[in-house]
Design a protein around this motif. Sequence first.
Motif, PDB file in Angstrom:
ATOM      1  N   GLU A   1      42.835  37.055  40.924  1.00 25.19           N
ATOM      2  CA  GLU A   1      44.013  36.218  41.135  1.00 25.19           C
ATOM      3  C   GLU A   1      44.123  35.820  42.604  1.00 25.19           C
ATOM      4  O   GLU A   1      44.491  34.700  42.940  1.00 25.19           O
ATOM      5  N   PHE A   2      43.825  36.770  43.476  1.00 30.02           N
ATOM      6  CA  PHE A   2      43.809  36.462  44.906  1.00 30.02           C
ATOM      7  C   PHE A   2      42.796  35.346  45.175  1.00 30.02           C
ATOM      8  O   PHE A   2      43.085  34.365  45.859  1.00 30.02           O
ATOM      9  N   LEU A   3      41.604  35.488  44.599  1.00 30.06           N
ATOM     10  CA  LEU A   3      40.536  34.485  44.754  1.00 30.06           C
ATOM     11  C   LEU A   3      40.962  33.131  44.205  1.00 30.06           C
ATOM     12  O   LEU A   3      40.635  32.087  44.788  1.00 30.06           O
TER      13      LEU A   3
ATOM     14  N   ASP B   1      64.215  58.377  27.044  1.00 29.85           N
ATOM     15  CA  ASP B   1      63.741  59.635  27.627  1.00 29.85           C
ATOM     16  C   ASP B   1      63.234  59.456  29.056  1.00 29.85           C
ATOM     17  O   ASP B   1      63.401  60.336  29.895  1.00 29.85           O
ATOM     18  N   VAL B   2      62.573  58.344  29.287  1.00 30.90           N
ATOM     19  CA  VAL B   2      61.952  58.111  30.601  1.00 30.90           C
ATOM     20  C   VAL B   2      62.118  56.629  30.971  1.00 30.90           C
ATOM     21  O   VAL B   2      61.802  55.747  30.166  1.00 30.90           O
ATOM     22  N   SER B   3      62.612  56.371  32.176  1.00 27.68           N
ATOM     23  CA  SER B   3      62.623  55.008  32.704  1.00 27.68           C
ATOM     24  C   SER B   3      61.330  54.768  33.469  1.00 27.68           C
ATOM     25  O   SER B   3      60.791  55.685  34.092  1.00 27.68           O
ATOM     26  N   VAL B   4      60.827  53.525  33.406  1.00 21.37           N
ATOM     27  CA  VAL B   4      59.576  53.197  34.099  1.00 21.37           C
ATOM     28  C   VAL B   4      59.762  51.885  34.868  1.00 21.37           C
ATOM     29  O   VAL B   4      60.312  50.918  34.327  1.00 21.37           O
ATOM     30  N   ILE B   5      59.321  51.873  36.123  1.00 19.27           N
ATOM     31  CA  ILE B   5      59.247  50.635  36.904  1.00 19.27           C
ATOM     32  C   ILE B   5      57.820  50.476  37.403  1.00 19.27           C
ATOM     33  O   ILE B   5      57.245  51.406  37.959  1.00 19.27           O
ATOM     34  N   SER B   6      57.264  49.306  37.175  1.00 16.55           N
ATOM     35  CA  SER B   6      55.866  49.050  37.565  1.00 16.55           C
ATOM     36  C   SER B   6      55.800  47.968  38.634  1.00 16.55           C
ATOM     37  O   SER B   6      56.579  47.014  38.604  1.00 16.55           O
ATOM     38  N   HIS B   7      54.854  48.090  39.540  1.00 17.22           N
ATOM     39  CA  HIS B   7      54.579  46.940  40.388  1.00 17.22           C
ATOM     40  C   HIS B   7      53.772  45.934  39.576  1.00 17.22           C
ATOM     41  O   HIS B   7      52.926  46.303  38.764  1.00 17.22           O
ATOM     42  N   ASP B   8      54.037  44.652  39.812  1.00 17.44           N
ATOM     43  CA  ASP B   8      53.389  43.567  39.067  1.00 17.44           C
ATOM     44  C   ASP B   8      52.930  42.507  40.074  1.00 17.44           C
ATOM     45  O   ASP B   8      53.743  41.888  40.746  1.00 17.44           O
ATOM     46  N   ASP B   9      51.626  42.337  40.164  1.00 13.20           N
ATOM     47  CA  ASP B   9      51.062  41.325  41.074  1.00 13.20           C
ATOM     48  C   ASP B   9      51.068  39.932  40.448  1.00 13.20           C
ATOM     49  O   ASP B   9      50.535  38.998  41.057  1.00 13.20           O
TER      50      ASP B   9
ATOM     51  N   ILE C   1      50.142  37.743  43.797  1.00 17.44           N
ATOM     52  CA  ILE C   1      48.977  37.932  44.668  1.00 17.44           C
ATOM     53  C   ILE C   1      48.183  36.622  44.763  1.00 17.44           C
ATOM     54  O   ILE C   1      47.441  36.410  45.729  1.00 17.44           O
ATOM     55  N   ARG C   2      48.370  35.747  43.794  1.00 18.05           N
ATOM     56  CA  ARG C   2      47.726  34.431  43.850  1.00 18.05           C
ATOM     57  C   ARG C   2      48.307  33.610  45.012  1.00 18.05           C
ATOM     58  O   ARG C   2      47.571  32.969  45.767  1.00 18.05           O
ATOM     59  N   ALA C   3      49.627  33.671  45.159  1.00 25.83           N
ATOM     60  CA  ALA C   3      50.270  32.973  46.276  1.00 25.83           C
ATOM     61  C   ALA C   3      49.794  33.553  47.609  1.00 25.83           C
ATOM     62  O   ALA C   3      49.589  32.817  48.583  1.00 25.83           O
ATOM     63  N   ALA C   4      49.599  34.864  47.643  1.00 29.53           N
ATOM     64  CA  ALA C   4      49.118  35.495  48.879  1.00 29.53           C
ATOM     65  C   ALA C   4      47.715  34.996  49.224  1.00 29.53           C
ATOM     66  O   ALA C   4      47.406  34.738  50.397  1.00 29.53           O
ATOM     67  N   GLY C   5      46.870  34.837  48.215  1.00 26.96           N
ATOM     68  CA  GLY C   5      45.516  34.327  48.456  1.00 26.96           C
ATOM     69  C   GLY C   5      45.546  32.936  49.060  1.00 26.96           C
ATOM     70  O   GLY C   5      44.810  32.620  50.010  1.00 26.96           O
ATOM     71  N   ALA C   6      46.421  32.088  48.528  1.00 29.37           N
ATOM     72  CA  ALA C   6      46.537  30.720  49.052  1.00 29.37           C
ATOM     73  C   ALA C   6      47.038  30.746  50.498  1.00 29.37           C
ATOM     74  O   ALA C   6      46.541  30.032  51.369  1.00 29.37           O
TER      75      ALA C   6
END
Lengths: 345, 345
Positions: free
Chosen positions: A79-81, A272-280, A301-306
């Motif tokens: 995605e970066f590429l 039972d469990v809360s989850v937070i994920s990083h999403d590129d 991360i695509r925007a970061a590549g640009a």
Amino acid sequence: MNLKQLSELLHLSQTTVSRALNGYPEVSAETRRRVLEAAQRHGYKANSNARKLATGRAGAIGYVLPVGRNVDLDPHFVEFLAGLGEHALMREVDLSLTPAPREREQEAYRRIAASRSVDGVYLSSMRNDEQRIALVRELGLPFIAHGRALDPAAGYGFVDIDNEGAFFDAAQLLLQLGHRRLAFVNGDTDFTFAVHRLDGVKRAMAGHGLPDAALRHHAAAMTEGNGYRLAMALFRDADPATRPTAVLSASMFTTLGIVRALDQLGLKMPRDVSVISHDDVFPFLKPDSFTVPLTTTRSSIRAAGARICERLVNIITGEEKAPLGEIWPVELVVRASTGPAPRAG
Amino acid sequence: MNLKQLSELLHLSQTTVSRALNGYPEVSAETRRRVLEAAQRHGYKANSNARKLATGRAGAIGYVLPVGRNVDLDPHFVEFLAGLGEHALMREVDLSLTPAPREREQEAYRRIAASRSVDGVYLSSMRNDEQRIALVRELGLPFIAHGRALDPAAGYGFVDIDNEGAFFDAAQLLLQLGHRRLAFVNGDTDFTFAVHRLDGVKRAMAGHGLPDAALRHHAAAMTEGNGYRLAMALFRDADPATRPTAVLSASMFTTLGIVRALDQLGLKMPRDVSVISHDDVFPFLKPDSFTVPLTTTRSSIRAAGARICERLVNIITGEEKAPLGEIWPVELVVRASTGPAPRAG
């Protein structure tokens, strides 16, 4: 007439003009017509070879590609590429990848500088013991960093996301929902992004009077397998009264594994469990590609590549003069995987 | 003394000698000591710049990177790059990526050829209406294809996997298990790999007297989201007596989505539905990263990347003389997601 002059004449951004010339679909037919007409009338024509000869530039930016039997390139690199490539097309530069194992990367940069095969390089996966910045400076190679070293006062150009703030916000949300027993399945803490994220979680916890030691922290390569293994270690045979009630996860792949482990153990999100994920922001695997859509810290991360390509070319051409540290805010997107902490039980 | 001579002297392969010189961990300490000693004694030193000047070569291979707002690079590309990079390191070549949208790729190849920035190119994602082979031939650019065009008699170098045979084997297994109502969530059939796979499934079905029309075939980009959407279309509200009892899937991401849909609909693998997925061997997401481990057709795309680099360099140096079509067999690995067809119900 160059791209800049043509853009000014048309009262359009260089991006729009370049896209129109390059046939991108998101430019309206009317704008494209205006741009092509003006380009023809004023004799604008991108001629990269001629320009390269005239400027003495290589027309390429470089990257030292980490290789080795035990090196797995992160899939988000595509995605970066993609973002970098999109901008590189507009600026008419190629990307030259020089493969090197970690222990020979210094040699790779020296070779790149000596051969003048590229006009500048970008660095990524910045480390705690980062030594490349000093090296490329010494070699006189124009550069920019994706991410940054631990020392913020170093005065070089970089594009980073606010990893500390993102994971502060994520942990803060969990704490506000009443969670006190947090776990963090982090990336490899040899890299600064993972250190910054850990700092953010700890800062949020400190604000609620929780010591660092209260965090169940695990650092590992961000694969599905590691997410599964670490979640199993946290939850299998664990006492419901002492096991974590919330998990922060460093990547979508890690989260896939965490969710698989929770499923197998019969634990429900967010009951039972809360989850937070990083999403590129990865088109092949999205936060709503989960039976319980994921709350995420989101940054493209695509925007970061640009942006890395754009700024590196500007540094090379001299359009960017003072080194600029750019830190992007990260959105916290609340979906269904987070909820109030379960009652003590 | 060159690498070949040094290798012969030591009775070791060029790969082993290069790995020893480059500090790869899988070479034993004793072998490394022997290699370094001999290299020093005989004055062997890789000096790429000198060699490039002497040979007039660019020291780089090229690839036209597809870009555009609507282009998503497949994440398996990182594994291909990892393999290619590992071999490129040994042969001391860089990889130059030239971004181009589909409608401007011809221009990109012309520019690459004119600038002599690379010594050869590899092509990938071969299409039914493939036109690049004729173009790079006309331009005199040495090349190799990853995959192949539909016409097998074209006489150019390529590395492909036996997509037809792989999906024949997979469909054959399902048919032998008694399945008669098959679905195939395929990749985009503008590409030859997807056409070959479809051919394989149809051949297996024909062998059991089933007409092509009996296959539920869907072609789409290989994302989690498409796998989910297509599986939902196949199974939600479908009559158990007529819905498919087995699904073939083109990639691990597609399969993630198919499995999520089956889970949500309460359908169990393999009791209600058997699933076979293609697996490019991707360290971030493995076939046993599923609650029911997946039966797969397996072929390492990392190995393909290394082989493409090796052969392209050999074509450039003249070590490979006759164009060679190389088709790798694909393993069928049976795990828990396949079983006998459910009784008519």
